[in-house]
Scaffold this motif. Structure first.
Motif, PDB file in Angstrom:
ATOM      1  N   TYR A  81       0.839  -1.194   0.000  1.00 31.07           N
ATOM      2  CA  TYR A  81       0.000   0.000   0.000  1.00 31.07           C
ATOM      3  C   TYR A  81       0.877   1.248   0.000  1.00 31.07           C
ATOM      4  O   TYR A  81       1.843   1.332   0.737  1.00 31.07           O
ATOM      5  CB  TYR A  81      -0.891  -0.009   1.245  1.00 31.07           C
ATOM      6  N   LYS A  82       0.528   2.199  -0.873  1.00 30.32           N
ATOM      7  CA  LYS A  82       1.282   3.455  -0.919  1.00 30.32           C
ATOM      8  C   LYS A  82       0.482   4.545  -0.221  1.00 30.32           C
ATOM      9  O   LYS A  82      -0.725   4.663  -0.407  1.00 30.32           O
ATOM     10  CB  LYS A  82       1.520   3.882  -2.368  1.00 30.32           C
ATOM     11  N   THR A  83       1.171   5.350   0.530  1.00 25.59           N
ATOM     12  CA  THR A  83       0.535   6.487   1.191  1.00 25.59           C
ATOM     13  C   THR A  83       0.417   7.642   0.203  1.00 25.59           C
ATOM     14  O   THR A  83       1.035   7.636  -0.871  1.00 25.59           O
ATOM     15  CB  THR A  83       1.361   6.951   2.402  1.00 25.59           C
ATOM     16  N   HIS A  84      -0.346   8.641   0.592  1.00 22.31           N
ATOM     17  CA  HIS A  84      -0.472   9.837  -0.234  1.00 22.31           C
ATOM     18  C   HIS A  84       0.898  10.490  -0.438  1.00 22.31           C
ATOM     19  O   HIS A  84       1.230  10.925  -1.538  1.00 22.31           O
ATOM     20  CB  HIS A  84      -1.441  10.821   0.418  1.00 22.31           C
ATOM     21  N   TYR A  87       2.927   8.831  -3.205  1.00 18.48           N
ATOM     22  CA  TYR A  87       2.521   9.241  -4.547  1.00 18.48           C
ATOM     23  C   TYR A  87       3.023  10.650  -4.875  1.00 18.48           C
ATOM     24  O   TYR A  87       3.448  10.920  -6.001  1.00 18.48           O
ATOM     25  CB  TYR A  87       1.001   9.188  -4.695  1.00 18.48           C
ATOM     26  N   VAL A  88       2.968  11.551  -3.903  1.00 17.94           N
ATOM     27  CA  VAL A  88       3.454  12.919  -4.123  1.00 17.94           C
ATOM     28  C   VAL A  88       4.953  12.891  -4.415  1.00 17.94           C
ATOM     29  O   VAL A  88       5.430  13.580  -5.315  1.00 17.94           O
ATOM     30  CB  VAL A  88       3.135  13.818  -2.903  1.00 17.94           C
ATOM     31  N   LYS A  89       5.708  12.077  -3.676  1.00 21.21           N
ATOM     32  CA  LYS A  89       7.153  11.998  -3.893  1.00 21.21           C
ATOM     33  C   LYS A  89       7.504  11.434  -5.265  1.00 21.21           C
ATOM     34  O   LYS A  89       8.561  11.734  -5.806  1.00 21.21           O
ATOM     35  CB  LYS A  89       7.808  11.155  -2.799  1.00 21.21           C
ATOM     36  N   GLU A  90       6.606  10.626  -5.834  1.00 21.04           N
ATOM     37  CA  GLU A  90       6.838  10.123  -7.191  1.00 21.04           C
ATOM     38  C   GLU A  90       6.719  11.246  -8.222  1.00 21.04           C
ATOM     39  O   GLU A  90       7.376  11.219  -9.250  1.00 21.04           O
ATOM     40  CB  GLU A  90       5.828   9.021  -7.535  1.00 21.04           C
ATOM     41  N   ARG A  91       5.833  12.212  -7.943  1.00 21.37           N
ATOM     42  CA  ARG A  91       5.582  13.284  -8.912  1.00 21.37           C
ATOM     43  C   ARG A  91       6.477  14.502  -8.724  1.00 21.37           C
ATOM     44  O   ARG A  91       6.660  15.273  -9.662  1.00 21.37           O
ATOM     45  CB  ARG A  91       4.123  13.733  -8.809  1.00 21.37           C
ATOM     46  N   ARG A  92       6.989  14.717  -7.537  1.00 24.29           N
ATOM     47  CA  ARG A  92       7.759  15.933  -7.238  1.00 24.29           C
ATOM     48  C   ARG A  92       9.185  15.588  -6.819  1.00 24.29           C
ATOM     49  O   ARG A  92       9.419  14.594  -6.157  1.00 24.29           O
ATOM     50  CB  ARG A  92       7.112  16.692  -6.079  1.00 24.29           C
ATOM     51  N   SER A  93      10.096  16.472  -7.190  1.00 26.43           N
ATOM     52  CA  SER A  93      11.481  16.316  -6.728  1.00 26.43           C
ATOM     53  C   SER A  93      11.615  17.040  -5.388  1.00 26.43           C
ATOM     54  O   SER A  93      10.726  17.784  -4.975  1.00 26.43           O
ATOM     55  CB  SER A  93      12.450  16.903  -7.756  1.00 26.43           C
ATOM     56  N   GLU A  94      12.748  16.838  -4.724  1.00 20.60           N
ATOM     57  CA  GLU A  94      12.984  17.509  -3.435  1.00 20.60           C
ATOM     58  C   GLU A  94      13.006  19.034  -3.614  1.00 20.60           C
ATOM     59  O   GLU A  94      12.511  19.776  -2.770  1.00 20.60           O
ATOM     60  CB  GLU A  94      14.303  17.029  -2.826  1.00 20.60           C
ATOM     61  N   ALA A  95      13.582  19.497  -4.729  1.00 15.24           N
ATOM     62  CA  ALA A  95      13.657  20.944  -4.985  1.00 15.24           C
ATOM     63  C   ALA A  95      12.259  21.534  -5.186  1.00 15.24           C
ATOM     64  O   ALA A  95      11.951  22.613  -4.651  1.00 15.24           O
ATOM     65  CB  ALA A  95      14.528  21.215  -6.210  1.00 15.24           C
TER      66      ALA A  95
END
Length: 119
Positions: A81-84, A87-95
């Motif tokens: 199971y993936k948390t919200h 999923y956000v970390k998949e779409r956004r970089s740290e910067a």
């Protein structure tokens, strides 16, 4: 006094001997054997003219079963199971995350200075 003569008393629709004479002849059938990764052997009966599916769900364990006993299909990989946040970390970089956080903090500080009520 004689009882009333009701011939169908005590029976219902569909009651009685059901044989091939009443139903008609059964379609010719074939037995197909499937094997799963847990070494279960499942025999499925199909019509002779039906094509056998490449895989069949094992009725004992639910894993996919195949026609080849030596090379049974592998169990499907179950992804956790993936948390919200994942999923956000998949779409956004740290910067990008840092930029969005800075914008949100600046917006909150500007609202606080103006006396706006924030809920």
């Amino acid at each position: 006094m004689a009882g009333g003569g009701n011939a169908i008393r005590g029976s219902r629709i569909g009651a009685g001997p059901m044989g091939e004479a009443e139903r008609g002849e059964a379609a010719p059938r074939k037995a197909v054997v499937y094997f799963c990764a847990n070494e279960h052997r499942s025999v499925i009966t199909l019509a002779v003219e039906a094509t056998e599916p490449e895989s069949w769900d094992c009725p004992k364990c639910g894993l996919p079963a195949g026609l080849d006993a030596e090379n049974a299909p592998p169990a499907p990989k179950i992804e956790p199971y993936k948390t919200h946040l994942a999923y956000v970390k998949e779409r956004r970089s740290e910067a990008e995350a840092a930029d969005i956080l800075d914008e949100a903090i600046q917006l909150l500080r500007s609202r606080r200075r103006s006396g706006e009520v924030i809920f």
